[in-house]
Design a protein around this motif. Structure first.
Motif, mmCIF file in Angstrom:
data_model
loop_
_atom_site.group_PDB
_atom_site.id
_atom_site.type_symbol
_atom_site.label_atom_id
_atom_site.label_comp_id
_atom_site.label_asym_id
_atom_site.label_seq_id
_atom_site.Cartn_x
_atom_site.Cartn_y
_atom_site.Cartn_z
ATOM 1 N N LEU A 12 0.716 -1.285 0.066
ATOM 2 C CA LEU A 12 -0.011 -0.088 0.054
ATOM 3 C C LEU A 12 0.884 1.268 0.084
ATOM 4 C CD1 LEU A 12 -2.586 -1.137 2.582
ATOM 5 C CD2 LEU A 12 -2.693 -1.755 0.016
ATOM 6 N N LYS A 13 2.041 1.176 0.054
ATOM 7 C CA LYS A 13 2.992 2.521 -0.104
ATOM 8 C C LYS A 13 2.764 2.921 -1.561
ATOM 9 C CE LYS A 13 6.526 0.692 2.975
ATOM 10 N NZ LYS A 13 7.872 0.269 3.241
ATOM 11 N N PRO A 14 2.843 4.289 -1.854
ATOM 12 C CA PRO A 14 3.681 5.209 -0.626
ATOM 13 C C PRO A 14 2.450 5.887 0.540
ATOM 14 C CG PRO A 14 3.176 6.165 -2.562
ATOM 15 C CD PRO A 14 2.602 4.614 -2.802
ATOM 16 N N SER A 181 -8.420 16.848 0.148
ATOM 17 C CA SER A 181 -8.739 18.427 -0.431
ATOM 18 C C SER A 181 -7.490 18.984 -0.425
ATOM 19 C CB SER A 181 -9.593 18.989 0.988
ATOM 20 O OG SER A 181 -8.794 18.995 2.143
ATOM 21 N N ARG A 182 -6.164 18.345 0.248
ATOM 22 C CA ARG A 182 -4.842 19.082 0.284
ATOM 23 C C ARG A 182 -4.264 18.451 -1.062
ATOM 24 N NH1 ARG A 182 -1.871 17.730 5.121
ATOM 25 N NH2 ARG A 182 -0.450 19.188 4.025
ATOM 26 N N GLY A 183 -4.736 17.435 -1.468
ATOM 27 C CA GLY A 183 -4.090 16.903 -2.918
ATOM 28 C C GLY A 183 -3.010 15.913 -2.270
ATOM 29 N N SER A 184 -3.017 15.271 -1.053
ATOM 30 C CA SER A 184 -2.316 14.321 -0.495
ATOM 31 C C SER A 184 -2.691 12.911 -0.349
ATOM 32 C CB SER A 184 -1.847 14.950 1.010
ATOM 33 O OG SER A 184 -1.423 16.039 0.909
ATOM 34 N N ALA A 185 -3.996 12.735 -0.799
ATOM 35 C CA ALA A 185 -4.506 11.373 -0.932
ATOM 36 C C ALA A 185 -3.989 10.420 -2.077
ATOM 37 C CB ALA A 185 -5.930 11.476 -0.810
ATOM 38 N N HIS A 186 -3.763 9.234 -1.729
ATOM 39 C CA HIS A 186 -3.011 8.150 -2.634
ATOM 40 C C HIS A 186 -4.014 7.313 -3.292
ATOM 41 C CE1 HIS A 186 0.301 9.389 -0.167
ATOM 42 N NE2 HIS A 186 0.988 9.370 -1.259
ATOM 43 N N PHE A 187 -5.386 7.573 -2.782
ATOM 44 C CA PHE A 187 -6.396 6.675 -3.361
ATOM 45 C C PHE A 187 -6.800 6.985 -4.809
ATOM 46 C CE2 PHE A 187 -10.776 5.389 -4.016
ATOM 47 C CZ PHE A 187 -10.738 4.042 -3.746
ATOM 48 N N SER A 189 -4.581 8.128 -6.839
ATOM 49 C CA SER A 189 -3.536 8.786 -7.715
ATOM 50 C C SER A 189 -2.498 7.852 -8.077
ATOM 51 C CB SER A 189 -2.895 9.769 -6.658
ATOM 52 O OG SER A 189 -2.388 9.187 -5.647
ATOM 53 N N GLU A 190 -2.159 6.543 -7.636
ATOM 54 C CA GLU A 190 -1.202 5.460 -7.871
ATOM 55 C C GLU A 190 -1.975 4.322 -8.667
ATOM 56 O OE1 GLU A 190 1.661 5.943 -6.600
ATOM 57 O OE2 GLU A 190 1.053 7.647 -5.736
ATOM 58 N N GLY A 191 -2.877 4.724 -9.351
ATOM 59 C CA GLY A 191 -3.650 3.744 -10.374
ATOM 60 C C GLY A 191 -4.858 2.808 -9.617
ATOM 61 N N ALA A 192 -5.389 2.406 -10.516
ATOM 62 C CA ALA A 192 -6.537 1.497 -10.184
ATOM 63 C C ALA A 192 -6.159 0.418 -9.207
ATOM 64 C CB ALA A 192 -7.448 0.911 -11.285
ATOM 65 N N GLY A 193 -4.927 -0.452 -9.606
ATOM 66 C CA GLY A 193 -4.692 -1.419 -8.793
ATOM 67 C C GLY A 193 -4.324 -0.963 -7.392
ATOM 68 N N HIS A 194 -3.764 0.033 -7.270
ATOM 69 C CA HIS A 194 -3.439 0.565 -5.846
ATOM 70 C C HIS A 194 -4.626 0.885 -5.116
ATOM 71 C CE1 HIS A 194 -1.954 3.408 -2.439
ATOM 72 N NE2 HIS A 194 -1.089 2.610 -2.712
ATOM 73 N N ALA A 195 -5.833 1.563 -5.745
ATOM 74 C CA ALA A 195 -7.002 1.867 -5.130
ATOM 75 C C ALA A 195 -7.773 0.654 -4.651
ATOM 76 C CB ALA A 195 -7.754 2.625 -6.278
ATOM 77 N N ALA A 196 -7.684 -0.447 -5.607
ATOM 78 C CA ALA A 196 -8.280 -1.611 -5.295
ATOM 79 C C ALA A 196 -7.604 -2.266 -4.047
ATOM 80 C CB ALA A 196 -8.123 -2.852 -6.476
ATOM 81 N N LEU A 197 -6.219 -2.206 -3.829
ATOM 82 C CA LEU A 197 -5.490 -2.777 -2.600
ATOM 83 C C LEU A 197 -5.945 -1.868 -1.497
ATOM 84 C CD1 LEU A 197 -2.146 -3.333 -4.058
ATOM 85 C CD2 LEU A 197 -3.599 -5.150 -3.338
ATOM 86 N N LEU A 198 -6.127 -0.738 -1.459
ATOM 87 C CA LEU A 198 -6.566 0.047 -0.426
ATOM 88 C C LEU A 198 -8.069 -0.186 -0.037
ATOM 89 C CD1 LEU A 198 -5.152 3.722 -1.255
ATOM 90 C CD2 LEU A 198 -4.651 2.121 0.798
ATOM 91 N N ALA A 199 -8.888 -0.573 -0.955
ATOM 92 C CA ALA A 199 -10.199 -0.758 -0.568
ATOM 93 C C ALA A 199 -10.331 -2.259 -0.024
ATOM 94 C CB ALA A 199 -11.239 -0.918 -1.886
ATOM 95 N N ALA A 200 -9.284 -3.287 -0.381
ATOM 96 C CA ALA A 200 -9.265 -4.560 0.231
ATOM 97 C C ALA A 200 -8.848 -4.634 1.507
ATOM 98 C CB ALA A 200 -8.224 -5.324 -0.592
ATOM 99 N N THR A 201 -8.409 -3.406 2.140
ATOM 100 C CA THR A 201 -7.936 -3.415 3.440
ATOM 101 C C THR A 201 -9.257 -3.875 4.427
ATOM 102 O OG1 THR A 201 -8.642 -1.337 3.712
ATOM 103 C CG2 THR A 201 -6.284 -1.809 3.473
ATOM 104 N N GLY A 202 -10.553 -3.629 3.910
ATOM 105 C CA GLY A 202 -11.822 -4.176 4.785
ATOM 106 C C GLY A 202 -12.028 -5.663 4.586
#
Length: 348
Positions: A12-14, A181-187, A189-202
């Motif tokens: 899940l980095k960065p 809102s600050r533009g610091s979120a990684h969901f 911004s790192e691609g669909a695969g990374h977003a899916a991994l973040l959602a997979a934390t559930g």
């Protein structure tokens, strides 16, 4: 599954530990909510809302597990997998110590020996690290407090996780929106695969818990207790073999003391469990023997009653015969025989 989780968080980095933690809270509620909707298990919510004390305990559990989750994610991504695994190794010892200090429980000698050995291990590791193993201690104490609170709440695992993540949801979502809102979120911004991994934390949070709940029903408690040691064992092996973390001699010495304490604790638990089962079997056998004796005594009672009734009938017949003899003149041999036969009747 829990033992292999250290392989997941670095993917899940960065994203930082707090952002990953916030995603874990938000997506865990989504996954658990879908599961409860599928199972149609919503009746507990109204009952829980009517119990302010339980709601307070749920909030406390959510706070404690937030600390535990966040520190563990940070420790894994900071290269401290071995020290994180130590926290779950010493967790049973911390739980026992809390039982003595908070619940005034009395320990058996073997349990005292295990707790003392565990304390010695912490001292050795503190010397080896050059500092107290604070990651391990915070993980162990936070999870022990979490277990204690969950015991007081006393609701199902899936329902409890839903309630806890419901408490966490709004602060976590607010944090993620603030990052966006600050533009610091990684969901995203790192691609669909990374977003899916973040959602997979559930899923990573909920699935092991559901499997553990299912195993708790089917597996003996003593076996389940031993299986819980597999998670820190796998974490330790991953830290040493896969992540190549350093293990100087003093750390081996400290971990060896911890493993010795857990061996003593496990041996004592198994011995006590066998003794308890043997005593329960003896009580059941004694109860069964007593019930059989009572049944035999009851079955022997009817013949005795019949004999008594026969005796009573004989006595009644004798009395009637004697009364007849008394009122009938004894003239001749027949009268003599009629008079003496009743006297012989009780001997028959």
């Amino acid at each position: 599954m829990w033992g292999l989780v250290p392989l997941f968080w670095p993917l899940l980095k960065p994203a930082g530990a707090i952002e990953i933690l916030a995603h874990r809270m938000v997506w865990s509620l989504v996954v658990v909510g879908v599961a409860l909707l599928a199972l149609r298990r919503w009746g507990w919510i109204r009952e829980l809302l009517g119990q302010p004390r339980k709601l307070g305990l749920i909030a406390l559990a959510a706070t404690v597990i937030t600390i535990n989750w966040g520190l563990y994610i940070w420790a894994v991504n900071a290269g401290q997998v071995v020290e994180a695994s130590l926290g779950y190794f010493i967790n049973p010892l911390v739980t026992i110590a809390m039982g003595v200090l908070l619940l005034k429980e009395r320990l058996r000698p073997a349990q005292w020996a295990a707790v003392g050995t565990g304390f010695a291990a912490v001292v050795v590791l503190a010397v080896g690290y050059g500092r107290p193993p604070w990651i391990s201690l915070i993980l162990a104490f936070s999870f022990a407090v979490y277990g204690l609170v969950k015991k007081k709440v006393n609701i199902g695992g899936l329902e409890s996780l839903a309630a806890e993540t419901a408490v966490q949801f709004l602060p976590a979502l607010a944090y993620l929106l603030w990052l966006g809102s600050r533009g610091s979120a990684h969901f995203g911004s790192e691609g669909a695969g990374h977003a899916a991994l973040l959602a997979a934390t559930g899923v990573v949070t909920a699935v092991p818990l559901v499997c553990f709940g299912a195993a708790a029903i089917r597996v003996p408690l003593s076996t389940l207790g031993l299986l819980q040691y597999l998670a820190p064992v796998f974490q330790f092996l991953l830290g040493v073999v896969y992540f190549h973390e350093a293990m100087p001699p003093e750390r081996w010495a400290g971990f060896s003391l911890v493993w010795l304490a857990l061996t003593v604790l496990t041996w004592d638990a198994l011995r006590t469990s066998r003794r308890t089962r043997a005593e329960a079997a003896a009580l059941r056998l004694s109860a069964a023997t007593g019930a059989a004796g009572t049944t035999t005594a009851k079955s022997a009672t009817p013949p005795a009653t019949a004999t008594t009734r026969a005796g009573t009938a004989g006595a009644t017949a004798t009395a009637a015969t004697e009364a007849t003899a008394a009122t009938t003149p004894a003239a001749g041999p027949a009268g003599q025989r009629g008079t003496t036969r009743p006297a012989d009747a009780p001997k028959v």
